[in-house]
Motif scaffolding. Sequence first.
Motif, PDB file in Angstrom:
ATOM      1  N   PRO A   1       1.089 -10.548   3.178  1.00  0.00           N
ATOM      2  CA  PRO A   1       1.035 -11.039   4.559  1.00  0.00           C
ATOM      3  C   PRO A   1      -0.054 -10.300   5.349  1.00  0.00           C
ATOM      4  O   PRO A   1      -0.149  -9.074   5.280  1.00  0.00           O
ATOM      5  CB  PRO A   1       2.424 -10.733   5.107  1.00  0.00           C
ATOM      6  CG  PRO A   1       3.307 -10.760   3.891  1.00  0.00           C
ATOM      7  CD  PRO A   1       2.459 -10.182   2.794  1.00  0.00           C
ATOM      8  N   PRO A   2      -0.890 -11.036   6.075  1.00  0.00           N
ATOM      9  CA  PRO A   2      -2.020 -10.421   6.771  1.00  0.00           C
ATOM     10  C   PRO A   2      -1.662  -9.269   7.700  1.00  0.00           C
ATOM     11  O   PRO A   2      -2.437  -8.328   7.839  1.00  0.00           O
ATOM     12  CB  PRO A   2      -2.631 -11.591   7.550  1.00  0.00           C
ATOM     13  CG  PRO A   2      -2.321 -12.781   6.711  1.00  0.00           C
ATOM     14  CD  PRO A   2      -0.946 -12.503   6.161  1.00  0.00           C
TER      15      PRO A   2
ATOM     16  N   TYR B   1      -2.111  -1.674   6.871  1.00  0.00           N
ATOM     17  CA  TYR B   1      -1.274  -0.567   6.399  1.00  0.00           C
ATOM     18  C   TYR B   1      -1.460  -0.361   4.892  1.00  0.00           C
ATOM     19  O   TYR B   1      -1.572   0.769   4.418  1.00  0.00           O
ATOM     20  CB  TYR B   1       0.201  -0.835   6.716  1.00  0.00           C
ATOM     21  CG  TYR B   1       0.440  -1.064   8.183  1.00  0.00           C
ATOM     22  CD1 TYR B   1       0.439  -0.003   9.085  1.00  0.00           C
ATOM     23  CD2 TYR B   1       0.642  -2.347   8.684  1.00  0.00           C
ATOM     24  CE1 TYR B   1       0.646  -0.219  10.442  1.00  0.00           C
ATOM     25  CE2 TYR B   1       0.849  -2.564  10.033  1.00  0.00           C
ATOM     26  CZ  TYR B   1       0.847  -1.490  10.907  1.00  0.00           C
ATOM     27  OH  TYR B   1       1.039  -1.698  12.242  1.00  0.00           O
ATOM     28  N   TYR B   2      -1.472  -1.472   4.161  1.00  0.00           N
ATOM     29  CA  TYR B   2      -1.671  -1.408   2.716  1.00  0.00           C
ATOM     30  C   TYR B   2      -3.018  -0.767   2.391  1.00  0.00           C
ATOM     31  O   TYR B   2      -3.095   0.153   1.574  1.00  0.00           O
ATOM     32  CB  TYR B   2      -1.585  -2.819   2.110  1.00  0.00           C
ATOM     33  CG  TYR B   2      -1.840  -2.835   0.624  1.00  0.00           C
ATOM     34  CD1 TYR B   2      -0.797  -2.663  -0.278  1.00  0.00           C
ATOM     35  CD2 TYR B   2      -3.123  -2.993   0.115  1.00  0.00           C
ATOM     36  CE1 TYR B   2      -1.024  -2.665  -1.642  1.00  0.00           C
ATOM     37  CE2 TYR B   2      -3.365  -2.995  -1.244  1.00  0.00           C
ATOM     38  CZ  TYR B   2      -2.310  -2.822  -2.121  1.00  0.00           C
ATOM     39  OH  TYR B   2      -2.549  -2.806  -3.468  1.00  0.00           O
ATOM     40  N   ASN B   3      -4.079  -1.250   3.037  1.00  0.00           N
ATOM     41  CA  ASN B   3      -5.414  -0.712   2.754  1.00  0.00           C
ATOM     42  C   ASN B   3      -5.535   0.752   3.138  1.00  0.00           C
ATOM     43  O   ASN B   3      -6.158   1.529   2.421  1.00  0.00           O
ATOM     44  CB  ASN B   3      -6.482  -1.555   3.449  1.00  0.00           C
ATOM     45  CG  ASN B   3      -6.734  -2.870   2.740  1.00  0.00           C
ATOM     46  OD1 ASN B   3      -6.295  -3.081   1.611  1.00  0.00           O
ATOM     47  ND2 ASN B   3      -7.429  -3.772   3.403  1.00  0.00           N
ATOM     48  N   ALA B   4      -4.936   1.149   4.254  1.00  0.00           N
ATOM     49  CA  ALA B   4      -4.990   2.560   4.662  1.00  0.00           C
ATOM     50  C   ALA B   4      -4.282   3.454   3.645  1.00  0.00           C
ATOM     51  O   ALA B   4      -4.769   4.541   3.321  1.00  0.00           O
ATOM     52  CB  ALA B   4      -4.371   2.731   6.043  1.00  0.00           C
ATOM     53  N   ALA B   5      -3.159   2.985   3.129  1.00  0.00           N
ATOM     54  CA  ALA B   5      -2.392   3.782   2.168  1.00  0.00           C
ATOM     55  C   ALA B   5      -3.005   3.777   0.773  1.00  0.00           C
ATOM     56  O   ALA B   5      -2.647   4.606  -0.063  1.00  0.00           O
ATOM     57  CB  ALA B   5      -0.952   3.278   2.088  1.00  0.00           C
TER      58      ALA B   5
ATOM     59  N   GLY C   1      -5.210 -11.091   2.907  1.00  0.00           N
ATOM     60  CA  GLY C   1      -4.161 -10.537   2.063  1.00  0.00           C
ATOM     61  C   GLY C   1      -4.363 -10.670   0.574  1.00  0.00           C
ATOM     62  O   GLY C   1      -3.504 -10.290  -0.210  1.00  0.00           O
ATOM     63  N   PHE C   2      -5.506 -11.189   0.136  1.00  0.00           N
ATOM     64  CA  PHE C   2      -5.776 -11.332  -1.289  1.00  0.00           C
ATOM     65  C   PHE C   2      -6.508 -10.098  -1.814  1.00  0.00           C
ATOM     66  O   PHE C   2      -7.147  -9.375  -1.050  1.00  0.00           O
ATOM     67  CB  PHE C   2      -6.615 -12.583  -1.560  1.00  0.00           C
ATOM     68  CG  PHE C   2      -5.882 -13.859  -1.276  1.00  0.00           C
ATOM     69  CD1 PHE C   2      -4.862 -14.301  -2.110  1.00  0.00           C
ATOM     70  CD2 PHE C   2      -6.195 -14.610  -0.155  1.00  0.00           C
ATOM     71  CE1 PHE C   2      -4.188 -15.474  -1.846  1.00  0.00           C
ATOM     72  CE2 PHE C   2      -5.510 -15.796   0.120  1.00  0.00           C
ATOM     73  CZ  PHE C   2      -4.499 -16.226  -0.726  1.00  0.00           C
TER      74      PHE C   2
END
Length: 139
Positions: free
Chosen positions: A76-77, A82-86, A135-136
């Motif tokens: 989900p966009p 958060y995903y990229n930062a982590a 989100g891909f």
Amino acid sequence: MSTVTAPAPRPLTALAGVRRAAWLLGALSWSAFAVLEAVRHGWLAGLLAFAFFVAPDLTFLVGLSDARRMAKGQLPPRAVPYYNAAHRALVPLVLLALAAVAPVTWAPAFAALSGWLAHISYDRAFGYGLRTKEGFQRG
């Protein structure tokens, strides 16, 4: 209403295979550091190493309510930042560098950062990278 489709996966080239092998070597090294720190410094170091190994994927929970509407493989966009930062290796590497020059050291912190770097390295070794704003997986 337009639908977003996943980009076509890129074929695995020789250079990509070498990169993945290098990431796997890094993942095994960071895992070894985390385990050695846990053995040497006790349960708290082991617990933090494990927690930081698992924590980056908890960012998936940010978009959990939107997950049913996403295409296969799409995050989900709103969870993407958060995903990229982590999942940026630079973040724990900078923290490791700061810890190396800090006047006070704490062994469980090194174990935790090793666990975090191991997670990122395993993801890259198995072909998972940062996400596009939709989100891909990035190419």
